[in-house]
Motif scaffolding. Structure first.
Motif, PDB file in Angstrom:
ATOM      1  N   UNK A 221      36.959   4.908  18.375  1.00 14.97           N
ATOM      2  CA  UNK A 221      35.936   4.097  19.032  1.00 14.97           C
ATOM      3  C   UNK A 221      34.750   3.808  18.113  1.00 14.97           C
ATOM      4  N   UNK A 222      34.420   4.724  17.233  1.00 15.90           N
ATOM      5  CA  UNK A 222      33.316   4.508  16.305  1.00 15.90           C
ATOM      6  C   UNK A 222      33.651   3.415  15.277  1.00 15.90           C
ATOM      7  N   UNK A 223      34.884   3.394  14.816  1.00 13.65           N
ATOM      8  CA  UNK A 223      35.307   2.310  13.917  1.00 13.65           C
ATOM      9  C   UNK A 223      35.268   0.964  14.632  1.00 13.65           C
ATOM     10  N   UNK A 224      35.618   0.986  15.925  1.00 15.59           N
ATOM     11  CA  UNK A 224      35.539  -0.234  16.708  1.00 15.59           C
ATOM     12  C   UNK A 224      34.107  -0.767  16.735  1.00 15.59           C
ATOM     13  N   UNK A 225      33.133   0.142  16.884  1.00 17.53           N
ATOM     14  CA  UNK A 225      31.734  -0.292  16.894  1.00 17.53           C
ATOM     15  C   UNK A 225      31.312  -0.877  15.547  1.00 17.53           C
ATOM     16  N   UNK A 226      31.759  -0.276  14.464  1.00 18.39           N
ATOM     17  CA  UNK A 226      31.442  -0.835  13.142  1.00 18.39           C
ATOM     18  C   UNK A 226      32.073  -2.216  12.970  1.00 18.39           C
ATOM     19  N   UNK A 227      33.284  -2.400  13.491  1.00 17.05           N
ATOM     20  CA  UNK A 227      33.917  -3.715  13.464  1.00 17.05           C
ATOM     21  C   UNK A 227      33.154  -4.724  14.296  1.00 17.05           C
ATOM     22  N   UNK A 228      32.600  -4.268  15.417  1.00 16.14           N
ATOM     23  CA  UNK A 228      31.788  -5.144  16.263  1.00 16.14           C
ATOM     24  C   UNK A 228      30.540  -5.615  15.529  1.00 16.14           C
ATOM     25  N   UNK A 229      29.920  -4.711  14.774  1.00 19.71           N
ATOM     26  CA  UNK A 229      28.739  -5.084  13.978  1.00 19.71           C
ATOM     27  C   UNK A 229      29.130  -6.104  12.912  1.00 19.71           C
TER      28      UNK A 229
END
Length: 119
Positions: A25-33
């Protein structure tokens, strides 16, 4: 310069998609940024990169005279930066809450509402 920035937008989108397809989920947030920044950069590049004067209208004129910078993409990007930051802050708080209640950031293990496997 516009071609180079277009390639940078493509690389940012590719990296964002790679990160967003991860189970973490944290990688997903970085991808969102990253995808938010890529969208902002593409809006900025679409306004054509020129070094012109500020778009000020002289007294007695109906429109600016000469080559002026386009203020609309700049205003849109400023608004998108604020919205993107708010979305990221909200998603980060949700991620922290999910980690505290479930104890994991792996999306495959976050199956609270789904039934357990019968086997």
């Amino acid at each position: 310069m516009e071609v180079l920035l277009s390639l940078v937008v493509g690389a940012l989108v590719a990296a964002a998609i790679y990160l967003m397809l991860s189970r973490d989920l944290l990688r997903f947030l970085f991808g969102l940024i990253l995808i938010s920044n890529a969208a902002n950069l593409s809006i900025f590049v679409s306004g054509r990169l020129i070094s012109g004067a500020p778009p000020l209208i002289e007294k007695g004129q109906d429109f600016p005279v000469g080559e002026v910078a386009n203020a609309l993409p700049q205003a849109l990007v400023l608004t998108a930066i604020v919205i993107g930051f708010g979305l990221f802050a909200f998603a980060l708080v949700l991620t922290l809450r999910a980690y505290r209640s479930l104890g994991t950031l792996d999306t495959d293990e976050m199956r609270v509402a789904e039934p357990k496997d019968p086997s």
